[in-house]
Design a protein around this motif. Structure first.
Motif, PDB file in Angstrom:
ATOM      1  N   ASN A  43     -33.842  12.838 -11.070  1.00  0.00           N
ATOM      2  CA  ASN A  43     -33.506  11.772 -10.119  1.00  0.00           C
ATOM      3  C   ASN A  43     -31.992  11.640  -9.992  1.00  0.00           C
ATOM      4  N   ASP A  44     -31.580  10.785  -9.072  1.00  0.00           N
ATOM      5  CA  ASP A  44     -30.146  10.597  -8.826  1.00  0.00           C
ATOM      6  C   ASP A  44     -29.436   9.953 -10.012  1.00  0.00           C
ATOM      7  N   LEU A  45     -30.144   9.083 -10.740  1.00  0.00           N
ATOM      8  CA  LEU A  45     -29.492   8.395 -11.854  1.00  0.00           C
ATOM      9  C   LEU A  45     -29.000   9.380 -12.898  1.00  0.00           C
ATOM     10  N   VAL A  46     -29.840  10.339 -13.262  1.00  0.00           N
ATOM     11  CA  VAL A  46     -29.433  11.342 -14.247  1.00  0.00           C
ATOM     12  C   VAL A  46     -28.236  12.130 -13.721  1.00  0.00           C
ATOM     13  N   ALA A  47     -28.296  12.546 -12.454  1.00  0.00           N
ATOM     14  CA  ALA A  47     -27.202  13.331 -11.864  1.00  0.00           C
ATOM     15  C   ALA A  47     -25.901  12.541 -11.828  1.00  0.00           C
ATOM     16  N   LEU A  48     -25.974  11.292 -11.390  1.00  0.00           N
ATOM     17  CA  LEU A  48     -24.767  10.472 -11.278  1.00  0.00           C
ATOM     18  C   LEU A  48     -24.196  10.124 -12.643  1.00  0.00           C
ATOM     19  N   GLY A  49     -25.053  10.014 -13.647  1.00  0.00           N
ATOM     20  CA  GLY A  49     -24.566   9.776 -15.004  1.00  0.00           C
ATOM     21  C   GLY A  49     -23.786  10.951 -15.552  1.00  0.00           C
ATOM     22  N   MET A  50     -24.193  12.151 -15.186  1.00  0.00           N
ATOM     23  CA  MET A  50     -23.540  13.371 -15.687  1.00  0.00           C
ATOM     24  C   MET A  50     -22.136  13.584 -15.139  1.00  0.00           C
ATOM     25  N   MET A  51     -21.955  13.305 -13.862  1.00  0.00           N
ATOM     26  CA  MET A  51     -20.765  13.786 -13.146  1.00  0.00           C
ATOM     27  C   MET A  51     -19.438  13.366 -13.787  1.00  0.00           C
ATOM     28  N   ILE A  53     -24.688  20.422  -8.913  1.00  0.00           N
ATOM     29  CA  ILE A  53     -25.594  19.361  -9.379  1.00  0.00           C
ATOM     30  C   ILE A  53     -26.353  18.797  -8.186  1.00  0.00           C
ATOM     31  N   THR A  54     -27.660  18.623  -8.368  1.00  0.00           N
ATOM     32  CA  THR A  54     -28.480  17.960  -7.348  1.00  0.00           C
ATOM     33  C   THR A  54     -29.290  16.846  -7.988  1.00  0.00           C
ATOM     34  N   GLY A  55     -29.629  15.857  -7.171  1.00  0.00           N
ATOM     35  CA  GLY A  55     -30.446  14.746  -7.641  1.00  0.00           C
ATOM     36  C   GLY A  55     -31.766  14.678  -6.902  1.00  0.00           C
ATOM     37  N   TYR A  56     -32.378  13.496  -6.949  1.00  0.00           N
ATOM     38  CA  TYR A  56     -33.638  13.281  -6.240  1.00  0.00           C
ATOM     39  C   TYR A  56     -33.783  11.783  -6.001  1.00  0.00           C
ATOM     40  N   ASP A  57     -34.141  11.386  -4.806  1.00  0.00           N
ATOM     41  CA  ASP A  57     -34.417  10.014  -4.350  1.00  0.00           C
ATOM     42  C   ASP A  57     -33.459   9.544  -3.257  1.00  0.00           C
ATOM     43  N   ASP A  58     -32.199  10.018  -3.274  1.00  0.00           N
ATOM     44  CA  ASP A  58     -31.193   9.596  -2.295  1.00  0.00           C
ATOM     45  C   ASP A  58     -30.986   8.087  -2.324  1.00  0.00           C
ATOM     46  N   VAL A  59     -30.602   7.579  -3.492  1.00  0.00           N
ATOM     47  CA  VAL A  59     -30.351   6.147  -3.632  1.00  0.00           C
ATOM     48  C   VAL A  59     -29.078   5.768  -2.889  1.00  0.00           C
ATOM     49  N   ASP A  60     -28.935   4.489  -2.628  1.00  0.00           N
ATOM     50  CA  ASP A  60     -27.753   3.986  -1.937  1.00  0.00           C
ATOM     51  C   ASP A  60     -26.486   4.364  -2.717  1.00  0.00           C
ATOM     52  N   GLY A  61     -25.542   4.977  -2.062  1.00  0.00           N
ATOM     53  CA  GLY A  61     -24.287   5.360  -2.687  1.00  0.00           C
ATOM     54  C   GLY A  61     -24.227   6.808  -3.127  1.00  0.00           C
ATOM     55  N   ALA A  62     -25.375   7.515  -3.111  1.00  0.00           N
ATOM     56  CA  ALA A  62     -25.367   8.916  -3.549  1.00  0.00           C
ATOM     57  C   ALA A  62     -24.465   9.770  -2.670  1.00  0.00           C
ATOM     58  N   GLY A  63     -24.395   9.439  -1.381  1.00  0.00           N
ATOM     59  CA  GLY A  63     -23.594  10.223  -0.463  1.00  0.00           C
ATOM     60  C   GLY A  63     -22.130   9.851  -0.429  1.00  0.00           C
ATOM     61  N   PRO A  70     -17.906  14.693  -5.889  1.00  0.00           N
ATOM     62  CA  PRO A  70     -18.411  15.099  -4.579  1.00  0.00           C
ATOM     63  C   PRO A  70     -19.671  14.325  -4.206  1.00  0.00           C
ATOM     64  N   ALA A  71     -19.941  14.259  -2.882  1.00  0.00           N
ATOM     65  CA  ALA A  71     -21.169  13.614  -2.409  1.00  0.00           C
ATOM     66  C   ALA A  71     -22.370  14.388  -2.943  1.00  0.00           C
ATOM     67  N   LEU A  72     -23.386  13.647  -3.409  1.00  0.00           N
ATOM     68  CA  LEU A  72     -24.500  14.254  -4.140  1.00  0.00           C
ATOM     69  C   LEU A  72     -25.552  14.836  -3.208  1.00  0.00           C
ATOM     70  N   THR A  73     -25.829  16.125  -3.379  1.00  0.00           N
ATOM     71  CA  THR A  73     -26.993  16.738  -2.732  1.00  0.00           C
ATOM     72  C   THR A  73     -28.241  16.201  -3.409  1.00  0.00           C
ATOM     73  N   THR A  74     -29.213  15.774  -2.612  1.00  0.00           N
ATOM     74  CA  THR A  74     -30.392  15.137  -3.191  1.00  0.00           C
ATOM     75  C   THR A  74     -31.569  15.255  -2.233  1.00  0.00           C
ATOM     76  N   VAL A  75     -32.687  14.705  -2.624  1.00  0.00           N
ATOM     77  CA  VAL A  75     -33.897  14.693  -1.804  1.00  0.00           C
ATOM     78  C   VAL A  75     -34.193  13.250  -1.410  1.00  0.00           C
ATOM     79  N   CYS A  76     -34.239  12.984  -0.112  1.00  0.00           N
ATOM     80  CA  CYS A  76     -34.573  11.646   0.360  1.00  0.00           C
ATOM     81  C   CYS A  76     -36.077  11.452   0.213  1.00  0.00           C
TER      82      CYS A  76
END
Length: 382
Positions: free
Chosen positions: A285-293, A309-319, A323-329
């Protein structure tokens, strides 16, 4: 059962209707009525003051569209003036409806679930439903205690992102008792209830294939509780994409269970010291990805050029990160609204098919997942 008849005004020198002495009564400064201290105000008090029926008062207090807006406002103001509190429990006994819906998820601190909750709350509140929410934290005992409390309050239904350990039998027992249940985000096989969730296999496959298309062959899977359907499905999508590309998934870094930003921060040293150190990471998920960066940066590894790094969920602020997070909406709003609408159909007596309804995810390609050594976003100035 409450008494909707106000006490009669006692005449001087006589007993009150219940045999009490006149001195036991006081005069209400607002209504002018005589009452015994401690006696609960009823719908009848409001009805008598406004010259309407108790049924009209009851409907007005429940915001029923059957009552004119002017009357609703008068009823509510009068209730507030005299300190009347609507007895929802008594009303539920009369109507067999409590106007209460329970919503249980495993992590209300995750912005994704906050978005899901906001969407379903909008739908349920439009129909006059009051929401009780539980953050069960993947503790099945905590979830069961919440459900028991809902049953004691005669809740109209339950929307559940089931805890790890939830059994098919306990969900089917609720459905068998006539309690409307809708699952969301996570599936429990064999239940007699509908489930609204994202297509996690498709989403995980798409984001992993994107990393492969960027030239990465060492792609780690970081996080996800594999005992949950979401954890299993995203892991399966990751493995399938690797296998289809001729990459041996068993030789990739695969670390389960991580779910939060704190988990992401703590795991960075293990990733960098791994024998099969990856060049790209697919995070659960995005939380794990954003915690790592930020931790990668402190260890002189730049997210994007040095570690995709990629995440999952596309939470508010991921973009909006650098760098802006590649993720899955994963369309939190659609899942929340559809879960609420599905439950309301059940409450209304409709038969809803007990099969999963999958919401198609969308890949959001941004700056955090370039080919190795390529910077797509600006350099962060520290």
């Amino acid at each position: 059962m409450t008494d909707d008849t106000a006490p009669e005004k006692p005449a001087s020198g006589v007993l009150a209707p219940d045999g009490s002495a006149v001195d036991d009564f006081q005069e209400d400064e607002v209504t002018g009525e005589f009452f015994k201290p401690g006696k609960r105000l009823t719908l009848g008090h409001i009805a008598d003051l406004l010259g309407v029926s108790t049924a009209t008062v009851s409907l007005a207090l429940r915001d029923s569209p059957l009552v004119a807006e002017e009357t609703r406002l008068k009823v509510k103001k009068t209730a507030e003036d005299i300190g009347y509190i609507y007895n929802r429990s008594a009303a539920s006994l009369r109507t067999a409806k409590s106007q209460i819906v329970g919503v249980a998820v495993h992590d209300i601190l995750n912005p994704y679930f906050a978005e899901v909750f906001s969407a379903l709350e909008d739908v349920l509140e439009e129909q006059g439903q009051m929401i009780f929410i539980c953050n069960h934290r993947d503790d099945v005992k905590r979830q069961r205690a919440f459900i028991n409390t809902l049953l004691q309050h005669r809740a109209d239904g339950l929307i559940l992102c089931p805890s790890v350990g939830t059994t098919t039998e306990e969900i089917n027992r609720l459905v068998g008792q006539g309690i409307p249940v809708t699952l969301m985000c996570r599936e429990v096989p064999g239940v007699w209830a509908p489930c609204i969730r994202g297509d996690d296999v498709t989403g995980a496959y798409a984001v992993t294939k994107h990393l492969i298309d960027q030239g990465h062959e060492k792609i780690g899977m970081i996080g996800g509780r594999r005992e949950s359907s979401a954890g299993r499905c995203r892991h399966h999508g990751w493995r399938k994409a690797l296998t289809d590309a001729g990459i041996d998934a068993t030789k990739q870094l695969d670390i389960p269970e991580l779910m939060t930003q704190s988990d992401g921060r703590k795991i960075v040293p293990e990733i960098l010291n791994a024998k099969n150190k990856p060049t790209a990471l697919m995070c659960f998920n995005d939380l794990v990805a954003l915690g790592m960066m930020p931790v990668f940066r402190r260890m002189d590894v730049e997210p994007g050029p040095d570690m995709a790094i990629t995440g999952y969920d596309d939470v508010d602020g991921a973009g909006s990160r650098t760098p802006a997070l590649t993720t899955v909406c994963n369309h939190a709003d659609k899942i929340g609204r559809l879960a609420a609408l599905t439950l309301l159909r059940q409450i209304a007596g409709e038969r809803v098919p007990n099969r999963p309804i999958l919401i198609e995810p969308d890949l959001r390609i941004r700056e955090s997942s370039p080919p190795q050594g390529v910077r797509l976003g600006p350099r962060l100035v520290e």
